[in-house]
Write a protein that holds these residues in place. Structure first.
Motif, PDB file in Angstrom:
ATOM      1  N   TYR A 146     -14.444   2.539 -11.990  1.00  0.00           N
ATOM      2  CA  TYR A 146     -14.907   2.863 -13.344  1.00  0.00           C
ATOM      3  C   TYR A 146     -15.205   1.577 -14.136  1.00  0.00           C
ATOM      4  O   TYR A 146     -16.244   1.468 -14.810  1.00  0.00           O
ATOM      5  CB  TYR A 146     -13.834   3.735 -14.016  1.00  0.00           C
ATOM      6  N   ALA A 147     -14.321   0.594 -14.023  1.00  0.00           N
ATOM      7  CA  ALA A 147     -14.542  -0.678 -14.724  1.00  0.00           C
ATOM      8  C   ALA A 147     -15.823  -1.336 -14.229  1.00  0.00           C
ATOM      9  O   ALA A 147     -16.592  -1.925 -15.006  1.00  0.00           O
ATOM     10  CB  ALA A 147     -13.348  -1.606 -14.513  1.00  0.00           C
ATOM     11  N   ASP A 148     -16.068  -1.212 -12.949  1.00  0.00           N
ATOM     12  CA  ASP A 148     -17.282  -1.788 -12.365  1.00  0.00           C
ATOM     13  C   ASP A 148     -18.519  -1.097 -12.947  1.00  0.00           C
ATOM     14  O   ASP A 148     -19.464  -1.744 -13.406  1.00  0.00           O
ATOM     15  CB  ASP A 148     -17.218  -1.612 -10.837  1.00  0.00           C
ATOM     16  N   ASP A 156     -24.550  -6.589 -19.877  1.00  0.00           N
ATOM     17  CA  ASP A 156     -25.614  -7.473 -20.373  1.00  0.00           C
ATOM     18  C   ASP A 156     -25.523  -7.656 -21.881  1.00  0.00           C
ATOM     19  O   ASP A 156     -26.005  -8.628 -22.423  1.00  0.00           O
ATOM     20  CB  ASP A 156     -26.992  -6.909 -19.987  1.00  0.00           C
ATOM     21  N   ARG A 157     -24.824  -6.703 -22.550  1.00  0.00           N
ATOM     22  CA  ARG A 157     -24.722  -6.787 -24.012  1.00  0.00           C
ATOM     23  C   ARG A 157     -23.289  -6.910 -24.519  1.00  0.00           C
ATOM     24  O   ARG A 157     -23.066  -7.368 -25.641  1.00  0.00           O
ATOM     25  CB  ARG A 157     -25.379  -5.543 -24.647  1.00  0.00           C
ATOM     26  N   GLN A 210     -17.358 -10.650 -12.737  1.00  0.00           N
ATOM     27  CA  GLN A 210     -18.487 -10.754 -11.805  1.00  0.00           C
ATOM     28  C   GLN A 210     -19.730 -10.113 -12.420  1.00  0.00           C
ATOM     29  O   GLN A 210     -20.835 -10.611 -12.274  1.00  0.00           O
ATOM     30  CB  GLN A 210     -18.105 -10.031 -10.521  1.00  0.00           C
ATOM     31  N   ASN A 211     -19.514  -8.995 -13.123  1.00  0.00           N
ATOM     32  CA  ASN A 211     -20.650  -8.292 -13.722  1.00  0.00           C
ATOM     33  C   ASN A 211     -21.134  -8.966 -14.997  1.00  0.00           C
ATOM     34  O   ASN A 211     -22.278  -8.781 -15.401  1.00  0.00           O
ATOM     35  CB  ASN A 211     -20.282  -6.835 -14.007  1.00  0.00           C
ATOM     36  N   ARG A 212     -20.261  -9.708 -15.650  1.00  0.00           N
ATOM     37  CA  ARG A 212     -20.648 -10.432 -16.864  1.00  0.00           C
ATOM     38  C   ARG A 212     -19.937 -11.782 -16.813  1.00  0.00           C
ATOM     39  O   ARG A 212     -18.816 -11.939 -17.321  1.00  0.00           O
ATOM     40  CB  ARG A 212     -20.213  -9.635 -18.103  1.00  0.00           C
TER      41      ARG A 212
END
Ligand code: FCB
Length: 447
Positions: A146-148, A156-157, A210-212
């Motif tokens: 879910y966090a991913d 991105d924001r 990793q995602n941000r």
């Protein structure tokens, strides 16, 4: 009169949580949460209140963002309802749920308000509870998925991420005291739940980064000194134990110190849910720790040994909020100082602070919540003192933006800067909202 000034980059915000404000509990594909199930259980919540409609924020988010802008908020801490994104907890994604938060984040950014996103503020998908809930290790795995998903969609924001809100309350009030969803009363479940909450947190931190890559990632704990009722050794021991149960059980593993040995021994329960490597994951370095501070605890031991006849301290006529919580602003200074001097967290935020009072709309439509202004002001002065001695306090979030569903108390407790008429959904800025707007504009308070 002196002026407590805050650093120029200090962040002023307000906080809410999904189940407490959104409503729309079964709209647009949202799955059931443990709070939906719990509040629909007769007798679980005061007056039979539910979060089915709450502040109807799901439909009124645009108006609510405009309110935040009026106040001059620089940041807004809100939580995502996990079952809105993943109705069954894992697996199929509900695009309409993602779209809701997508629009909210865009509107906040357009209003110049920095979003601080909490991933888990207690509304676990019921399907995951049915599969064992937080006492089951698989729930920590589901949390990471879910966090991913959330950090991919919004990363991105959104640069500020909070994994969990108050894991102590999720575990202890939900699985041991039974006053919160899912309403269980089982010590072993509670201990395993607390561990899996922390583990899910620790696993999620690197995934969010990793995602941000430039994300600031933290966790929010409920903290407040546990003071002995008297200097007697028995009371002091009881207070230290309570400190262990509420604070050190979470702070120590997050800081890489493992579970506090004195509390492990006192509990005397098997800790066989701790697997090799878990404690390293839980100690994932954090960018900040969020502090929810409301009051302190005063601890009396159950038994006073016969040879201990120290008088019990009588605390002088303390002022209380409508929750029955003592107003003790110095406690904010004490806990911030302790965190800074005894733990390695690089930055701190006050992620919640506020008070419930029985607010009423006056004859000319105003809500004069002078006591809330006084409460907030006194706490801000203490936050300022902490900064002055070197505490890296980066921001402050008032609890709450809006009056809302106060868990087992339902709508009977109002914490908002903004009054909500639950019949009409009208919002009225209380005196405290106007006052807070001036604090933000001046970047400080007169005390
Ligand atoms: C905190 C919760 C928050 C709110 C306040 C009063 O423990 O995080 O949702 O209910 O208490």
């Amino acid at each position: 009169m002196t002026h407590t000034c805050f650093p120029s980059n200090f962040i002023w915000g307000a906080a809410t949580a999904s189940y407490q404000i959104e409503g729309a509990w079964n709209e647009d594909g949202k799955g059931e949460s443990i709070w939906d199930r719990f509040s629909h259980t007769p007798g679980a919540v005061a007056n039979g209140d539910t979060g089915d409609v709450a502040c109807d924020h799901y439909h009124r988010w645009c108006e609510d963002v405009a309110l935040m802008k009026t106040l001059g908020l620089q940041a807004y801490r809100f939580s995502i309802a996990w079952p809105r994104l993943l109705p069954a907890g894992r697996g199929d994604v509900n695009q309409a749920g993602l779209d809701f938060y997508d629009r909210l984040v865009d509107a906040l950014l357009e209003a110049g308000i920095t979003p601080f996103v909490t991933l888990y503020h207690w509304d676990l998908p019921q399907a995951l509870q049915d599969a064992g809930g937080w006492p089951a290790r698989a729930t920590a795995e589901a949390f990471v998925e879910y966090a991913d998903l959330a950090s991919r969609a919004l990363g991105d924001r959104v640069a500020h991420w909070i994994t969990l809100n108050e894991p102590f309350v999720s575990a202890v009030v939900g699985y041991l005291d039974g006053r919160h969803a899912p309403g269980h009363t089982n010590l072993d479940e509670m201990l395993a739940a607390a561990h899996h909450l922390l583990l899910g947190h620790g696993w999620a931190v690197p995934v969010i980064r990793q995602n941000r890559p430039q994300a600031e990632v933290g966790i929010v704990l409920n903290l407040g000194g546990q003071h002995p009722a008297s200097p007697s050794p028995a009371d002091r021991a009881a207070a230290w134990r309570q400190d262990g149960v509420i604070h050190r059980w979470f702070l120590d593993p997050l800081a890489g110190r493992g579970y506090p040995a004195d509390v492990v021994q006192w509990r005397g329960r098997p800790m066989d849910f701790v697997m090799g490597g878990d404690l390293e994951h839980i100690a994932a370095p954090l960018d900040f720790l969020g502090v929810n501070y409301y009051t302190r605890g005063i601890v009396r031991s159950q038994e006073i040994p016969e040879n201990e006849n120290e008088p019990r301290t009588v605390f002088p006529n303390p002022e209380h909020t409508e929750m029955g919580w003592e107003v003790y602003p110095e406690g904010l200074y004490e806990i911030l100082g302790r965190l800074h001097f005894c733990y390695p967290f690089p930055a701190l935020y006050v992620t919640e602070n506020g008070a419930a009072y029985p607010d009423q709309v006056g004859p000319s439509g105003e809500v004069d919540d002078a006591r809330r202004v006084s409460y907030l002001e006194q706490h801000l002065v203490q936050a300022g003192r902490a900064i002055a001695v070197g505490v890296p306090l980066r921001g402050y979030f008032a609890w709450s933006l809006l009056d809302n569903f106060e868990w087992a108390h339902g709508y009977s407790k109002r914490f908002g800067l903004v009054y909500v008429d639950y019949r009409t959904q009208q919002r009225i800025l209380k005196r405290s909202a106007h006052w807070y707007g001036r604090v933000i504009a001046a970047n400080g308070v007169m005390d």
